[in-house]
Design a protein around this motif. Structure first.
Motif, PDB file in Angstrom:
ATOM      1  N   ASP A   1       0.956  -1.115   0.254  1.00  0.00           N
ATOM      2  CA  ASP A   1       0.139  -0.087  -0.042  1.00  0.00           C
ATOM      3  C   ASP A   1       1.004   1.446   0.003  1.00  0.00           C
ATOM      4  O   ASP A   1       0.488   2.198  -0.826  1.00  0.00           O
ATOM      5  N   GLU A   2       1.888   1.259   0.762  1.00  0.00           N
ATOM      6  CA  GLU A   2       2.744   2.406   0.684  1.00  0.00           C
ATOM      7  C   GLU A   2       3.479   2.539  -0.506  1.00  0.00           C
ATOM      8  O   GLU A   2       3.663   3.643  -1.028  1.00  0.00           O
ATOM      9  N   GLY A   3       3.800   1.388  -1.019  1.00  0.00           N
ATOM     10  CA  GLY A   3       4.499   1.380  -2.458  1.00  0.00           C
ATOM     11  C   GLY A   3       3.629   2.061  -3.519  1.00  0.00           C
ATOM     12  O   GLY A   3       4.048   2.818  -4.306  1.00  0.00           O
ATOM     13  N   ALA A   4       2.312   1.715  -3.510  1.00  0.00           N
ATOM     14  CA  ALA A   4       1.225   2.141  -4.436  1.00  0.00           C
ATOM     15  C   ALA A   4       1.417   3.569  -4.363  1.00  0.00           C
ATOM     16  O   ALA A   4       1.037   4.561  -5.382  1.00  0.00           O
ATOM     17  N   ALA A   5       1.305   4.090  -3.067  1.00  0.00           N
ATOM     18  CA  ALA A   5       1.333   5.674  -2.676  1.00  0.00           C
ATOM     19  C   ALA A   5       2.437   6.425  -3.259  1.00  0.00           C
ATOM     20  O   ALA A   5       2.460   7.413  -3.821  1.00  0.00           O
ATOM     21  N   MET A   6       3.648   5.591  -3.145  1.00  0.00           N
ATOM     22  CA  MET A   6       4.818   6.107  -3.549  1.00  0.00           C
ATOM     23  C   MET A   6       4.795   6.101  -5.222  1.00  0.00           C
ATOM     24  O   MET A   6       5.278   7.116  -5.648  1.00  0.00           O
ATOM     25  N   PHE A   7       4.320   5.153  -5.731  1.00  0.00           N
ATOM     26  CA  PHE A   7       4.180   5.190  -7.102  1.00  0.00           C
ATOM     27  C   PHE A   7       3.398   6.098  -7.768  1.00  0.00           C
ATOM     28  O   PHE A   7       3.931   6.859  -8.577  1.00  0.00           O
TER      29      PHE A   7
ATOM     30  N   GLY B   1      -3.498   2.093 -12.182  1.00  0.00           N
ATOM     31  CA  GLY B   1      -2.955   1.987 -10.929  1.00  0.00           C
ATOM     32  C   GLY B   1      -1.623   0.829 -10.692  1.00  0.00           C
ATOM     33  O   GLY B   1      -1.932  -0.039 -11.690  1.00  0.00           O
ATOM     34  N   PRO B   2      -0.895   0.779  -9.820  1.00  0.00           N
ATOM     35  CA  PRO B   2       0.218   0.026  -9.765  1.00  0.00           C
ATOM     36  C   PRO B   2      -0.116  -1.332  -9.472  1.00  0.00           C
ATOM     37  O   PRO B   2      -1.097  -1.374  -8.694  1.00  0.00           O
ATOM     38  N   GLY B   3       0.769  -2.100 -10.011  1.00  0.00           N
ATOM     39  CA  GLY B   3       0.540  -3.698  -9.660  1.00  0.00           C
ATOM     40  C   GLY B   3       1.438  -3.861  -8.333  1.00  0.00           C
ATOM     41  O   GLY B   3       1.551  -3.025  -7.719  1.00  0.00           O
ATOM     42  N   ARG B   4       1.652  -5.177  -8.346  1.00  0.00           N
ATOM     43  CA  ARG B   4       2.695  -5.743  -7.262  1.00  0.00           C
ATOM     44  C   ARG B   4       3.981  -5.037  -7.399  1.00  0.00           C
ATOM     45  O   ARG B   4       4.707  -5.246  -8.515  1.00  0.00           O
ATOM     46  N   LEU B   5       4.609  -4.428  -6.289  1.00  0.00           N
ATOM     47  CA  LEU B   5       5.847  -3.708  -6.389  1.00  0.00           C
ATOM     48  C   LEU B   5       6.939  -4.657  -6.006  1.00  0.00           C
ATOM     49  O   LEU B   5       6.829  -5.184  -4.539  1.00  0.00           O
ATOM     50  N   SER B   6       8.079  -4.985  -6.342  1.00  0.00           N
ATOM     51  CA  SER B   6       9.088  -5.769  -5.989  1.00  0.00           C
ATOM     52  C   SER B   6       9.857  -4.949  -4.698  1.00  0.00           C
ATOM     53  O   SER B   6       9.665  -3.752  -4.952  1.00  0.00           O
ATOM     54  N   ARG B   7      10.664  -5.547  -4.174  1.00  0.00           N
ATOM     55  CA  ARG B   7      11.530  -4.950  -3.370  1.00  0.00           C
ATOM     56  C   ARG B   7      12.338  -3.854  -3.995  1.00  0.00           C
ATOM     57  O   ARG B   7      12.328  -2.717  -3.364  1.00  0.00           O
TER      58      ARG B   7
ATOM     59  N   GLY C   1      11.560  -2.355  -6.649  1.00  0.00           N
ATOM     60  CA  GLY C   1      11.089  -1.294  -7.300  1.00  0.00           C
ATOM     61  C   GLY C   1      10.635  -0.417  -6.286  1.00  0.00           C
ATOM     62  O   GLY C   1      10.533   1.066  -6.337  1.00  0.00           O
ATOM     63  N   ARG C   2      10.458  -0.760  -4.860  1.00  0.00           N
ATOM     64  CA  ARG C   2       9.994   0.067  -3.787  1.00  0.00           C
ATOM     65  C   ARG C   2      11.262   0.745  -3.226  1.00  0.00           C
ATOM     66  O   ARG C   2      11.178   1.814  -3.018  1.00  0.00           O
ATOM     67  N   ALA C   3      12.120   0.007  -3.383  1.00  0.00           N
ATOM     68  CA  ALA C   3      13.642   0.810  -3.256  1.00  0.00           C
ATOM     69  C   ALA C   3      13.751   1.935  -4.088  1.00  0.00           C
ATOM     70  O   ALA C   3      14.565   3.235  -3.912  1.00  0.00           O
ATOM     71  N   ARG C   4      13.619   1.816  -5.354  1.00  0.00           N
ATOM     72  CA  ARG C   4      13.582   2.729  -6.376  1.00  0.00           C
ATOM     73  C   ARG C   4      12.749   4.060  -6.051  1.00  0.00           C
ATOM     74  O   ARG C   4      13.099   5.159  -6.133  1.00  0.00           O
ATOM     75  N   LEU C   5      11.536   3.850  -5.738  1.00  0.00           N
ATOM     76  CA  LEU C   5      10.564   4.910  -5.441  1.00  0.00           C
ATOM     77  C   LEU C   5      11.036   5.595  -4.389  1.00  0.00           C
ATOM     78  O   LEU C   5      10.872   6.821  -4.027  1.00  0.00           O
ATOM     79  N   SER C   6      11.664   4.763  -3.156  1.00  0.00           N
ATOM     80  CA  SER C   6      12.030   5.422  -2.256  1.00  0.00           C
ATOM     81  C   SER C   6      13.275   6.502  -2.332  1.00  0.00           C
ATOM     82  O   SER C   6      13.283   7.811  -1.844  1.00  0.00           O
ATOM     83  N   ASN C   7      14.015   5.757  -3.261  1.00  0.00           N
ATOM     84  CA  ASN C   7      15.080   6.912  -3.691  1.00  0.00           C
ATOM     85  C   ASN C   7      14.968   8.089  -4.518  1.00  0.00           C
ATOM     86  O   ASN C   7      15.239   9.169  -4.064  1.00  0.00           O
ATOM     87  N   LEU C   8      13.924   7.787  -5.399  1.00  0.00           N
ATOM     88  CA  LEU C   8      13.392   9.030  -6.394  1.00  0.00           C
ATOM     89  C   LEU C   8      12.483   9.838  -5.366  1.00  0.00           C
ATOM     90  O   LEU C   8      12.869  11.270  -5.354  1.00  0.00           O
ATOM     91  N   LEU C   9      11.926   9.647  -4.455  1.00  0.00           N
ATOM     92  CA  LEU C   9      11.053  10.446  -3.339  1.00  0.00           C
ATOM     93  C   LEU C   9      12.115  11.254  -2.592  1.00  0.00           C
ATOM     94  O   LEU C   9      11.845  12.435  -2.085  1.00  0.00           O
ATOM     95  N   GLY C  10      13.257  10.416  -2.302  1.00  0.00           N
ATOM     96  CA  GLY C  10      14.317  11.167  -1.417  1.00  0.00           C
ATOM     97  C   GLY C  10      14.784  12.277  -2.200  1.00  0.00           C
ATOM     98  O   GLY C  10      15.130  13.335  -1.662  1.00  0.00           O
ATOM     99  N   ILE C  11      15.148  12.049  -3.501  1.00  0.00           N
ATOM    100  CA  ILE C  11      15.714  13.037  -4.298  1.00  0.00           C
ATOM    101  C   ILE C  11      14.922  14.111  -4.299  1.00  0.00           C
ATOM    102  O   ILE C  11      15.266  15.392  -3.994  1.00  0.00           O
TER     103      ILE C  11
END
Length: 137
Positions: free
Chosen positions: A22-28, A63-69, A71-81
């Motif tokens: 769910d958090e990954g979907a929000a990040m997407f 809407g996003p499908g299932r995010l891999s680990r 994928g979630r790390a990529r999204l985390s880094n993009l939002l950190g940037i």
């Protein structure tokens, strides 16, 4: 004379809770909006997220499908940037433009050029650079 003290290392190491789907979907959804601000093409977004363009376009529409680990790390880094740029630049537009601007820290390449190398470590490189730049804040 300086003596070293033994530090106990046998206990469990700190590990942050994993990002949920769910958090990954929000990040997407946040990253999708961010890609619009950065003027990133669907093809570039797919590289940043390490997925086929067809999948990115489907997720963008449905809407996003299932995010891999990864994928979630990529999204985390993009939002950190994005977060670092919002801290560094008081005007959001300057931060959005910075992504595509030539940067001597990257040998004249832009941050987007570096990130489009396609590896998670490329995103991490840009994030680490920005985190170091704002360290004095």
């Amino acid at each position: 004379m300086l003596t070293l003290e033994r530090i106990e290392t046998s206990g469990p190491a700190f590990r942050a809770d994993p990002i949920t789907q769910d958090e990954g979907a929000a990040m997407f959804r946040a990253a999708f909006n961010l890609f619009g601000k950065w003027d990133v093409t669907d093809e570039q977004a797919a590289v940043l997220l390490d997925m086929p363009v067809r999948t990115y376009r489907r997720w963008k529409a449905e809407g996003p499908g299932r995010l891999s680990r990864d994928g979630r790390a990529r999204l985390s880094n993009l939002l950190g940037i994005h977060k670092a740029l919002r801290i560094i630049f008081t005007e959001a537009a300057r931060g959005y433009a910075w992504i595509k601007a030539a940067n001597s820290a990257f040998g004249g390449a832009s941050a987007l050029d570096i990130m489009l190398g396609g590896e998670l470590t490329d995103l991490m490189r840009v994030r680490r650079y920005l985190d170091a730049e704002r360290a004095g804040w």
